[in-house]
Scaffold this motif. Sequence first.
Motif, PDB file in Angstrom:
ATOM      1  N   GLY B  39      -1.644   2.112   4.820  1.00  0.00           N
ATOM      2  CA  GLY B  39      -2.762   2.901   5.590  1.00  0.00           C
ATOM      3  C   GLY B  39      -2.169   2.613   7.094  1.00  0.00           C
ATOM      4  O   GLY B  39      -2.567   3.464   7.825  1.00  0.00           O
ATOM      5  N   LEU B  40      -1.591   1.274   7.497  1.00  0.00           N
ATOM      6  CA  LEU B  40      -1.081   1.499   8.968  1.00  0.00           C
ATOM      7  C   LEU B  40      -0.222   2.582   8.976  1.00  0.00           C
ATOM      8  O   LEU B  40       0.057   3.149  10.102  1.00  0.00           O
ATOM      9  N   LEU B  65       6.608   8.000   7.571  1.00  0.00           N
ATOM     10  CA  LEU B  65       5.995   8.947   6.537  1.00  0.00           C
ATOM     11  C   LEU B  65       6.569   8.752   5.449  1.00  0.00           C
ATOM     12  O   LEU B  65       5.669   8.836   4.182  1.00  0.00           O
ATOM     13  N   THR B  66       7.871   8.620   5.085  1.00  0.00           N
ATOM     14  CA  THR B  66       8.327   8.295   3.822  1.00  0.00           C
ATOM     15  C   THR B  66       7.607   6.972   3.417  1.00  0.00           C
ATOM     16  O   THR B  66       7.101   6.848   2.046  1.00  0.00           O
ATOM     17  N   ALA B  67       7.524   5.842   4.223  1.00  0.00           N
ATOM     18  CA  ALA B  67       6.872   4.719   3.496  1.00  0.00           C
ATOM     19  C   ALA B  67       5.274   4.927   3.406  1.00  0.00           C
ATOM     20  O   ALA B  67       4.854   4.472   2.409  1.00  0.00           O
ATOM     21  N   HIS B  68       4.830   5.678   4.329  1.00  0.00           N
ATOM     22  CA  HIS B  68       3.211   5.831   3.741  1.00  0.00           C
ATOM     23  C   HIS B  68       3.116   6.216   2.567  1.00  0.00           C
ATOM     24  O   HIS B  68       2.265   5.939   1.786  1.00  0.00           O
ATOM     25  N   GLY B  69       3.961   7.384   2.081  1.00  0.00           N
ATOM     26  CA  GLY B  69       3.731   8.151   0.894  1.00  0.00           C
ATOM     27  C   GLY B  69       3.942   7.135  -0.227  1.00  0.00           C
ATOM     28  O   GLY B  69       3.110   7.036  -1.319  1.00  0.00           O
ATOM     29  N   LEU B  70       5.325   6.243   0.092  1.00  0.00           N
ATOM     30  CA  LEU B  70       5.445   5.535  -1.142  1.00  0.00           C
ATOM     31  C   LEU B  70       4.522   4.276  -1.247  1.00  0.00           C
ATOM     32  O   LEU B  70       4.001   3.864  -2.536  1.00  0.00           O
ATOM     33  N   ASP B  71       3.889   3.663  -0.101  1.00  0.00           N
ATOM     34  CA  ASP B  71       3.307   2.490  -0.405  1.00  0.00           C
ATOM     35  C   ASP B  71       1.781   2.787  -0.633  1.00  0.00           C
ATOM     36  O   ASP B  71       1.163   2.388  -1.675  1.00  0.00           O
ATOM     37  N   ALA B  72       1.124   4.103  -0.204  1.00  0.00           N
ATOM     38  CA  ALA B  72      -0.017   4.388  -0.661  1.00  0.00           C
ATOM     39  C   ALA B  72       0.063   5.096  -1.970  1.00  0.00           C
ATOM     40  O   ALA B  72      -0.890   4.527  -2.722  1.00  0.00           O
ATOM     41  N   LEU B  73       0.686   5.935  -2.033  1.00  0.00           N
ATOM     42  CA  LEU B  73       0.549   6.729  -3.422  1.00  0.00           C
ATOM     43  C   LEU B  73       1.087   5.869  -4.526  1.00  0.00           C
ATOM     44  O   LEU B  73       0.285   5.869  -5.650  1.00  0.00           O
ATOM     45  N   LEU B  74       2.169   5.314  -4.565  1.00  0.00           N
ATOM     46  CA  LEU B  74       3.032   4.827  -5.548  1.00  0.00           C
ATOM     47  C   LEU B  74       2.437   3.372  -5.759  1.00  0.00           C
ATOM     48  O   LEU B  74       1.710   3.025  -6.771  1.00  0.00           O
ATOM     49  N   VAL B 389      -6.636  12.181  -4.051  1.00  0.00           N
ATOM     50  CA  VAL B 389      -5.939  10.766  -4.088  1.00  0.00           C
ATOM     51  C   VAL B 389      -6.452   9.905  -3.373  1.00  0.00           C
ATOM     52  O   VAL B 389      -6.591   8.678  -3.719  1.00  0.00           O
ATOM     53  N   VAL B 390      -6.972  10.192  -2.207  1.00  0.00           N
ATOM     54  CA  VAL B 390      -7.707   9.534  -1.329  1.00  0.00           C
ATOM     55  C   VAL B 390      -9.137   9.365  -1.537  1.00  0.00           C
ATOM     56  O   VAL B 390      -9.866   8.409  -1.663  1.00  0.00           O
ATOM     57  N   ALA B 481     -11.141   6.970   9.210  1.00  0.00           N
ATOM     58  CA  ALA B 481     -10.559   6.584   7.752  1.00  0.00           C
ATOM     59  C   ALA B 481      -9.889   5.290   8.026  1.00  0.00           C
ATOM     60  O   ALA B 481      -9.975   4.456   7.188  1.00  0.00           O
ATOM     61  N   ALA B 482      -9.066   5.432   8.948  1.00  0.00           N
ATOM     62  CA  ALA B 482      -8.336   4.087   9.189  1.00  0.00           C
ATOM     63  C   ALA B 482      -9.091   2.819   9.487  1.00  0.00           C
ATOM     64  O   ALA B 482      -9.020   1.826   9.162  1.00  0.00           O
ATOM     65  N   ALA B 483     -10.223   3.155  10.461  1.00  0.00           N
ATOM     66  CA  ALA B 483     -11.323   1.971  10.579  1.00  0.00           C
ATOM     67  C   ALA B 483     -11.825   1.631   9.263  1.00  0.00           C
ATOM     68  O   ALA B 483     -11.921   0.378   8.917  1.00  0.00           O
ATOM     69  N   GLY B 484     -12.460   2.470   8.495  1.00  0.00           N
ATOM     70  CA  GLY B 484     -12.741   2.434   7.031  1.00  0.00           C
ATOM     71  C   GLY B 484     -11.745   1.575   6.248  1.00  0.00           C
ATOM     72  O   GLY B 484     -12.326   0.866   5.473  1.00  0.00           O
ATOM     73  N   GLY B 485     -10.430   1.982   6.279  1.00  0.00           N
ATOM     74  CA  GLY B 485      -9.523   1.195   5.466  1.00  0.00           C
ATOM     75  C   GLY B 485      -9.203  -0.170   5.819  1.00  0.00           C
ATOM     76  O   GLY B 485      -9.187  -1.147   5.146  1.00  0.00           O
TER      77      GLY B 485
END
Lengths: 174, 505
Positions: B39-40, B65-74, B389-390, B481-485
């Motif tokens: 999320g961060l 962006l690479t990390a966001h996809g991997l951490d959030a999605l995977l 997915v979100v 969304a980030a605040a909600g997260g």
Amino acid sequence: MAIHEPERIWWNPLSKDERVWVGVALIWMLVSFIFMPIYHLVGSQNPPSTTYSVKADDFDKLVEGMVSKYKVGEENGFPVVHPDPSEPVFIRASMWQWYPILELEKGKTYKVHLSSIDIQHGFSLQPINMNLMALPGYDYVIKLTPTSAGEFHIVCNEYCGVGHHTMVGKMYVK
Amino acid sequence: MANTDFRICSLSGLKISRSSELLIRWNLIAAFATLAVGGLMGLLVLLTRWPSVHLLPVEHYYRFLTAHGLDALLAWIIFFEIALVHFTSAVLLGTRSYVTWLGWVAFALMLIGGALINTIVVLGRADVMFTSYVPLKADPLYYLGVILFAVGALIGFIHFFINIVLSKRDGGFKRSLPLGSFGLAAASIIGILTLAHGAAIFLPTLLWSMDVIPTIDPSAYRLVFWGLGHSSQQINVCAMVAVWYMTSAFVVGGKPVNEKLSRTAFVLYILFINLASEHHLLVDPVLSSWHKVVNTSYMMHLAVLASMIHAFAIPASMEVALRKQGYTRGLFEWLKKAPWGNPAFSGVIISIVLFGFLGGITGVIFGTEQFAIIRHNTFAITGHFHGTVVAGTTIAFMAFTYLLIPFIFKRELIWKGFAAIQPWLYGAGVATLSIGMMSAGSFGVPRRHYDITFSGAPFSFTFDPAIDMFMSMMGVGGVLAAAGGLLFILIAFGSIIFGKKLEQQ
Ligand code: HEM
Ligand SMILES: [Cu+2]
Ligand SMILES: [Cu+2]
């Protein structure tokens, strides 16, 4: 309940509402399903599928051949090429350029060959927003008939390294 | 096994074994942690894509962006799903998690794989996006990390079947699994098939990155990769739908109106969804048009039919249950009197509505040939999957967390007032983000793009000025969304650490 084992016999007939809902949804899905092939046959916005495999060097030679034969000018170091519609036309993607600048004639039909000589790139013609993949090793053939004159840009929309956002090309229709 | 190993949860009546409890707890903790990181990263990427902020330098943007996809999605989603595996194959059945060590092996592999992926990405050795399309090359350790994570997940999904077979032997169920477990059975079957594609593509790619194999065909890579990448989204859909049914049962006592219908719908997912993967390749060279049309249209719609069935069955189960509680006046008293202040309930409703209207419908539209060519790789695609997915899966899992914290961690939620608004805040934020992205994408704005003013390019191009508004919409929605997260992360960890202990026998 969804958290308990169901009663002994749960293979029960559907109620009327359920039958209606499933029936309507099924018909809707069948209509969507049938329309995909139908649109492919009657529609005019289908992605092309003619493909040849090609080596980067060979593709390069074809591009340079067209450029030396039909070059009509230069812009920011990129040749402007006005090819004959009866001959194949080439666009080469590489990190980070679309090469060369094509000058096409409105209403004429061209066979545009699209390929990359290094990694994957995304051919995104703006502002009409037409998007195709440019893969290394494959020559993707697009039958293109420009219908409006003007200046177009090719943006890269597949990530291709730090210069990705500078990968902008140009195309003219006269 | 001694009976002292089990406790009865006084809130839910579930019989919970210590072995399952620990596995579920740690998988959830890992899930929350990776969601926090993901999320961060999402927020930082968002603040870069928002043209009036344009926060990060170029390398960092692609790295994060690479990390966001991997951490959030995977990571977040699969850790949560493995927690659900144990919840539905042990806790719901009132039996324990068997071969516990295997569960820990799976967890350890996923943890090590995840840590390795993140380290390599943050070090800048794998700026390749989570798709890592060849011949873009990352450090071999990156592919190794993905493989370790995937093998862990594979073992996790296999564990489902070990648990239910032994549970049946021990009388956990007699003939049929509860519907929630059935949903996770579908998810696990798809999970195992999908991860096989993962092996088929990441093993050769690892060897290629070590110069053992000379080349990987980029087109074949894309085909097999999406056999993994798209089909795995159906794990998420099955797990999410199972969570919808289970939440309806726990919160309002909802009972599937017709088990046959709901179960058949899960089977449709298993049978037909794999074929839809090819919509990622609609504007690729190589495959013939008819190949694409058949694969994307033919059976995909039967999977959509399954979603239509769930979209009917779940609200129906809630209506029936609430009417039984006496809310029978008019057509809609039950809806008005539903427990909207309970974040588990409101979260699931928000998830159902947004998944259907934002994610589902756009997915069906963009999956057609004629639309793919005007949407492929634009921001509209990113908007679409933040709808599935979100807004769909992530919100459903957040909602279920509000049940799992008391059931599994034996803690009361902290900040109940904030928890009650969290799904609304996050849902509103994600919906705005997603609509902003989809609208900007319809004007051609690309995804994964550092600078849509193209500074440094040989030619300049300006998008339709209308996109300014849509990009700002994305920005504002993303910040909400980030605040909600953040609120979710604080409530989840806060409750686990500081929540009032719930005494149980
Ligand atoms: C705080 C909430 C979130 C925000 C603000 C956010 C924002 C973004 C943004 C701005 C992008 C960039 C797209 C681009 O530049 O191409 C993105 C990509 C993405 N997001 Fe999120 N996101 C959030 C949550 C999530 C969650 C929870 C998931 C997964 C469950 C997720 C999955 C993805 C994926 C898979 C991508 C694509 C990455 C890629 O193109 O390689 N996001 N997100
Ligand atoms: Cu490029
Ligand atoms: Cu690019």
